[in-house]
Motif scaffolding. Sequence first.
Motif, PDB file in Angstrom:
ATOM      1  N   GLU A 181     -19.309  24.894  17.871  1.00 18.62           N
ATOM      2  CA  GLU A 181     -20.092  26.008  18.386  1.00 18.62           C
ATOM      3  C   GLU A 181     -19.176  26.953  19.149  1.00 18.62           C
ATOM      4  N   PRO A 182     -19.607  28.189  19.381  1.00 14.45           N
ATOM      5  CA  PRO A 182     -18.772  29.150  20.108  1.00 14.45           C
ATOM      6  C   PRO A 182     -18.779  28.894  21.610  1.00 14.45           C
ATOM      7  N   VAL A 183     -17.865  28.063  22.068  1.00 10.56           N
ATOM      8  CA  VAL A 183     -17.712  27.815  23.504  1.00 10.56           C
ATOM      9  C   VAL A 183     -16.900  28.953  24.115  1.00 10.56           C
ATOM     10  N   ALA A 184     -15.693  29.157  23.598  1.00 12.76           N
ATOM     11  CA  ALA A 184     -14.825  30.271  23.990  1.00 12.76           C
ATOM     12  C   ALA A 184     -13.675  30.321  23.003  1.00 12.76           C
ATOM     13  N   TYR A 185     -12.994  31.456  22.973  1.00  9.69           N
ATOM     14  CA  TYR A 185     -11.893  31.640  22.038  1.00  9.69           C
ATOM     15  C   TYR A 185     -10.671  32.192  22.766  1.00  9.69           C
ATOM     16  N   GLY A 186      -9.497  31.811  22.273  1.00  6.41           N
ATOM     17  CA  GLY A 186      -8.249  32.381  22.740  1.00  6.41           C
ATOM     18  C   GLY A 186      -7.745  33.398  21.734  1.00  6.41           C
ATOM     19  N   ALA A 187      -6.518  33.871  21.948  1.00  7.70           N
ATOM     20  CA  ALA A 187      -5.960  34.890  21.057  1.00  7.70           C
ATOM     21  C   ALA A 187      -4.450  34.733  20.975  1.00  7.70           C
ATOM     22  N   LEU A 188      -3.892  35.045  19.805  1.00  8.03           N
ATOM     23  CA  LEU A 188      -2.451  35.096  19.633  1.00  8.03           C
ATOM     24  C   LEU A 188      -1.930  36.387  20.245  1.00  8.03           C
ATOM     25  N   SER A 189      -0.844  36.300  20.971  1.00 10.05           N
ATOM     26  CA  SER A 189      -0.318  37.494  21.609  1.00 10.05           C
ATOM     27  C   SER A 189       1.159  37.324  21.922  1.00 10.05           C
ATOM     28  N   THR A 190       1.880  38.442  21.969  1.00  6.62           N
ATOM     29  CA  THR A 190       3.245  38.417  22.459  1.00  6.62           C
ATOM     30  C   THR A 190       3.242  38.588  23.969  1.00  6.62           C
ATOM     31  N   GLU A 210      11.092  47.856  16.285  1.00  6.26           N
ATOM     32  CA  GLU A 210      10.509  47.963  14.948  1.00  6.26           C
ATOM     33  C   GLU A 210      10.764  46.722  14.104  1.00  6.26           C
ATOM     34  N   ILE A 211      11.968  46.170  14.195  1.00 11.03           N
ATOM     35  CA  ILE A 211      12.306  44.991  13.391  1.00 11.03           C
ATOM     36  C   ILE A 211      11.387  43.829  13.736  1.00 11.03           C
ATOM     37  N   HIS A 212      11.185  43.611  15.026  1.00  4.36           N
ATOM     38  CA  HIS A 212      10.354  42.482  15.441  1.00  4.36           C
ATOM     39  C   HIS A 212       8.890  42.688  15.072  1.00  4.36           C
ATOM     40  N   ILE A 213       8.384  43.905  15.239  1.00  8.76           N
ATOM     41  CA  ILE A 213       6.984  44.162  14.894  1.00  8.76           C
ATOM     42  C   ILE A 213       6.764  43.930  13.400  1.00  8.76           C
ATOM     43  N   ARG A 214       7.705  44.381  12.579  1.00  5.94           N
ATOM     44  CA  ARG A 214       7.581  44.159  11.138  1.00  5.94           C
ATOM     45  C   ARG A 214       7.579  42.650  10.825  1.00  5.94           C
ATOM     46  N   ARG A 215       8.416  41.911  11.527  1.00  4.26           N
ATOM     47  CA  ARG A 215       8.463  40.453  11.304  1.00  4.26           C
ATOM     48  C   ARG A 215       7.148  39.794  11.730  1.00  4.26           C
ATOM     49  N   LEU A 216       6.565  40.251  12.838  1.00  7.08           N
ATOM     50  CA  LEU A 216       5.268  39.730  13.262  1.00  7.08           C
ATOM     51  C   LEU A 216       4.205  39.953  12.186  1.00  7.08           C
ATOM     52  N   LEU A 217       4.207  41.137  11.609  1.00  2.00           N
ATOM     53  CA  LEU A 217       3.191  41.505  10.621  1.00  2.00           C
ATOM     54  C   LEU A 217       3.374  40.797   9.289  1.00  2.00           C
ATOM     55  N   THR A 218       4.606  40.630   8.859  1.00  2.00           N
ATOM     56  CA  THR A 218       4.851  40.157   7.490  1.00  2.00           C
ATOM     57  C   THR A 218       5.309  38.713   7.383  1.00  2.00           C
ATOM     58  N   GLU A 219       5.858  38.147   8.474  1.00  2.00           N
ATOM     59  CA  GLU A 219       6.411  36.799   8.391  1.00  2.00           C
ATOM     60  C   GLU A 219       5.717  35.795   9.315  1.00  2.00           C
ATOM     61  N   ILE A 220       5.474  36.198  10.551  1.00  2.00           N
ATOM     62  CA  ILE A 220       4.935  35.240  11.522  1.00  2.00           C
ATOM     63  C   ILE A 220       3.414  35.134  11.435  1.00  2.00           C
ATOM     64  N   TYR A 221       2.723  36.274  11.403  1.00  2.00           N
ATOM     65  CA  TYR A 221       1.258  36.272  11.356  1.00  2.00           C
ATOM     66  C   TYR A 221       0.716  37.152  10.229  1.00  2.00           C
ATOM     67  N   PRO A 222       1.115  36.918   8.994  1.00  2.60           N
ATOM     68  CA  PRO A 222       0.644  37.796   7.908  1.00  2.60           C
ATOM     69  C   PRO A 222      -0.853  37.698   7.645  1.00  2.60           C
ATOM     70  N   HIS A 223      -1.473  36.584   8.046  1.00  2.00           N
ATOM     71  CA  HIS A 223      -2.902  36.390   7.775  1.00  2.00           C
ATOM     72  C   HIS A 223      -3.697  36.107   9.056  1.00  2.00           C
ATOM     73  N   GLN A 224      -3.184  36.575  10.208  1.00  2.00           N
ATOM     74  CA  GLN A 224      -3.873  36.327  11.470  1.00  2.00           C
ATOM     75  C   GLN A 224      -3.846  37.581  12.338  1.00  2.00           C
ATOM     76  N   SER A 225      -4.933  37.782  13.061  1.00  2.00           N
ATOM     77  CA  SER A 225      -4.969  38.858  14.039  1.00  2.00           C
ATOM     78  C   SER A 225      -4.137  38.458  15.257  1.00  2.00           C
ATOM     79  N   LEU A 246      -4.133  44.203  14.386  1.00  2.00           N
ATOM     80  CA  LEU A 246      -3.060  44.322  15.374  1.00  2.00           C
ATOM     81  C   LEU A 246      -3.610  45.076  16.581  1.00  2.00           C
ATOM     82  N   SER A 247      -3.676  44.396  17.717  1.00  2.00           N
ATOM     83  CA  SER A 247      -4.134  45.029  18.949  1.00  2.00           C
ATOM     84  C   SER A 247      -2.919  45.482  19.747  1.00  2.00           C
TER      85      SER A 247
END
Length: 504
Positions: A232-241, A257-272, A304-305
Amino acid sequence: MIDYNPLLCLDFYKTAHAAQYPQGLTKMVSYYTPRMSRLADTDKVTMFGLQAFIQDYLIDAFNRWFFSRDVEVVVSEYKRVLNATIGTDGVGEARVRALHELGYLPLLIRAVPEGVRTDIHVPQIEISNTHPQFVWLVNTIETMLSATMWHTQVSAEVGWRYRQIVNEYAQRTCDDTVSRARLLGDFSMRGQESVESATKSSAAFCLSFLNTATVPAILWLEKHYDCDCTKEPVAYGALSTEHSVMCSNFAVDGDEEIHIRRLLTEIYPHQSFSMVGDSYDYWRLVREILPRLKDEILAHDGCLSIRGDSGDPVEVVTQTVFDLWEIFGGTVNSKGYKVLDPHVKALYGDSITPQRCEAIYAILEKNGFAVNNVSLGVGSFSMQCLEEWYEDVDAPYPRQRVAYAPYTRDTFGIAVKATYAEDETGRPIMIYKDPKTDSAHFKKSQRGCCRVFKTETGYAYEDGLTWRESMKSGNELRPVFANGKFIRHYTLAEVRENLHHGGF
């Protein structure tokens, strides 16, 4: 949670009161009451935390550190501490032995349901003894109860206050499918007084919202309020730098820019995930780097927030929304307000007081944007102090003159007072206090036993009753604990239902 005899978890003077009561008393009744409000716009207080207090202190602590230990060890510890500190040789030894021999805590606790908001002056909790020899025990637990609950209740009120702001603006600017419980989150853990305080505070905030950075809040709610975060929805956390991540990558790569691109395409390609953006030049990141990464962001399987973390939060987060709209566009919802492309959102992680929250929402609404374009974080300041704004025509947006109201036990004047007793003949004894020097009359107590009842606008009470009269039906003070065991247990879902009347 304490790791010693709970009869020593109190103010010193409590240890001597048993001998000071009138002789022959067989019953005592006390009430836990918010007696006033120091907040101009608040006249009710959320009832929350009693269930956890009972479990941690009246059940777990007493069973582990009192009833399950050898009586000689318990008595020796009790006498050693008191004899060496206030010089009352042997004080309480007989009654400590008697309680240990009894084998359970002879108390009855009745309370209004967890999650309801009761009016100032209305008693929320009633404590009485169930065994005639243990009148002294009723007010002995006052110190633990008050110290454990007041900040938890304040944080529940903080969450409720923010939720009313969210409800107002979301109703006008957001599609009805938007989860209002996800628009704000708790970011306060590192700034609280202790891990325990942070945990309870966040748990209380989560009565109104689902986002928190405080992991143990979920465990605390699961332990005490019969919920399961996997079901059930008790509470949620979030991935963040954080800055250490952004700055260490910048130190290696020489740009962000290099790191942001890596976050988007390599580290979290399928996660907010969220990304702090102000390590060096926030507006350069938003206005120059993000456009260069537009293809990667729009191809990203998630949101991406962009998190600001310095400067004026109101200006930073609203301008970020406007800039993201210019870069990524979006849609117009059913109520006619702009909603950013789902791949981007603006975030400010703390420093969001209720006034700043409302200012942000008002600016977004005025400019035609829905408030779900932003995620806002509530930090430790707002869990411990209310920022109050006063009109200042020369201030921006308009940012008014600021005053501060720190939260303490006296924010709502919370106290436990004895109001009723009986002697060995069963004669009712009406107890009360009414200091003439208390010109505001907030220290005036109830007199006798109380019946709490619902009204059209909240809760009220009548006092002057005998114990038998107060036990009749129609009393919202309902039994929750008796003789060492729970009688009534509330789930998290029930508490949220009581607080939000089905609108969580």
